[in-house]
Write an enzyme that holds these catalytic residues in place. Structure first.
Site, PDB file in Angstrom:
ATOM      1  N   GLY A 210       0.873  -1.366  -0.317  1.00 48.51           N
ATOM      2  CA  GLY A 210      -0.083  -0.201   0.024  1.00 48.51           C
ATOM      3  C   GLY A 210       0.960   1.421  -0.005  1.00 48.51           C
ATOM      4  N   ASN A 211       0.132   2.607   0.122  1.00 48.85           N
ATOM      5  CA  ASN A 211       1.459   3.924   0.185  1.00 48.85           C
ATOM      6  C   ASN A 211       0.279   5.044   2.250  1.00 48.85           C
ATOM      7  OD1 ASN A 211      -1.206   5.214  -1.088  1.00 48.85           O
ATOM      8  ND2 ASN A 211      -0.567   3.950  -2.519  1.00 48.85           N
TER       9      ASN A 211
END
Ligand code: C5P
Length: 400
Positions: A210-211
């Site tokens: 993810g980020n």
């Protein structure tokens, strides 16, 4: 912030419901309003100036003069305010307001005010239904004031019925609705689709790629578009942002694939598409069915390219006005303009991670907007204000 820059004058009179005003002040301040509080002398028996001024971030006045001899100008405060909220409004204060019994700072300020006035009455059961209260509320209404009716429930006396001051959220909502109704509905009849937040690409049942995207920019855009009268479809990856707006249809997704499918459920019907999501560029080729054990010294996960949602939107564009975002660290303008072309966009919003306060996780952003022929630069602002700039720019383009 929905009340950004609004000036709210709160007048507290002496009722037990005064304790709830702390929550109202905190809510207004959180939403960006400037709050000035004045109180009747009796209100000080229920709340302290210290607790109120700590929340409002301004001195609180109960009299025309402060202890140090300074004059607390009722006229200045009255003319400063965009709205005045009298809460709780006791039977006594209500009566003084409608009959011009000007014997304290609250009433003098009220009588000097030209702004809209909200009244949240609070009194015991029999006082609330007394014909004199009813008549005074009718009179207040005939002056154009907005009444936030008392609610049903248990009263401080132990009696049950109508008389409890409306909850702070209800009062806040009425004030917000009032400001909203004054906003020009410049996007009325338009459907706006917004992608927001990160995407999570599963590695196994417990892990993902993810980020750090918070989703704030997309949620601010959704709220602002809705305030301007648009129907908003907000498609968000995992984000802790919340939205409380009937005109915003929120669809939660997890992965880029899910975001892509959701976007194309609506794509034909939208007028404006704004892609603010930070979509993961790659996803694991295979998702392990069981949790991957840490047996080996190293682990290799093969990644494959995710669909480019915005590029696909650009390829299938018929009538939609498309806005993309570019988050760059180098050759910013060149890269942003490249994406504008490559993804067949009408407009791109550039934020550079080299600018302090811009980008992903912050509450602020600093942007530049490009179209094929124009460039506009903006200062560092809250994401709510950036959302206004972006939509103002979109609207200016639609008028061309
Ligand atoms: O190519 P890049 O990821 O820098 O492009 C950013 C823009 O494209 C953003 O508007 C983003 O929401 C969108 N995007 C997308 N799908 C992807 C990657 C980016 O919609 N897979």
């Amino acid at each position: 912030m929905s009340l950004s820059g609004k000036k709210i004058l709160i007048a507290i009179s002496g009722g037990i419901a005064a304790y709830k005003i702390h929550f109202l002040i905190r809510d207004f301040v959180k939403k960006g309003a400037e709050v000035q509080v004045i109180m009747t002398p009796d209100a000080e028996n229920f709340v302290t100036k210290l607790s109120i001024s700590t929340l409002s971030k301004k001195p609180v006045y109960t009299d025309f003069y402060s202890d140090n001899g300074t004059w607390n100008s009722h006229v200045e405060m009255a003319l400063w305010a965009d709205v005045m909220v009298v809460a709780p409004c006791t039977a006594n204060t209500l009566s003084k307001m409608v009959h011009g019994m000007c014997d304290n700072l609250v009433i003098a300020t009220y009588m000097s005010a030209k702004c809209p006035v909200f009244i949240a009455p609070a009194m015991d059961l029999d006082m609330y239904v007394h014909p004199s209260t009813k008549k005074n509320l009718d009179l207040a209404e005939s002056f154009g004031h907005m009444i936030v009716p008392a609610e049903n429930g248990e009263l401080a006396s132990g009696l049950i019925g109508q008389g409890r001051m409306a909850e702070p959220e209800t009062i806040a909502q009425k004030v917000e609705d009032f400001f909203d109704s004054n906003i020009k509905k410049t996007l009325e009849g338009k459907t706006v689709l917004i992608t927001a937040g990160p995407t999570y690409e599963a590695i196994d049942p417990v892990r993902f790629i993810g980020n750090h995207s918070s989703g704030k920019m997309g949620f601010s855009l959704a709220e602002e578009a809705s305030r301007r009268g648009a129907k908003v479809i907000l498609i968000s990856g995992p984000s802790s942002q919340k939205i409380n707006d009937q005109n915003v249809e929120l669809h939660k997704v997890t992965s880029a694939q899910e975001m892509l499918s959701k976007v194309f459920e609506f794509y034909d019907k939208i007028d404006i598409g704004i892609a603010s999501a930070a979509v993961a560029d790659y996803a694991p080729k295979e998702v392990a069915k069981e949790k991957i054990k840490k047996n080996d010294e190293s682990l290799t996960i093969e990644l494959i390219k995710n669909p480019d949602i915005l590029r696909t939107m650009g390829e299938k564009k018929t009538h939609q006005f498309l806005v993309g975002f570019a988050l760059e660290t180098q050759n910013e303008e060149e890269n942003a303009k490249g994406k504008l072309e490559k993804k067949n966009l009408d407009m791109i919003v550039l934020n550079s991670l080299r600018d302090e306060g811009a980008g992903f996780k912050n509450d602020t952003n600093k942007i530049k907007i490009f179209t094929k022929t124009e460039k506009k630069e903006f200062n560092l602002k809250s994401k709510d204000d950036v959302a206004k700039d972006i939509l103002d720019f979109v609207e200016s383009q639609l008028l061309k």
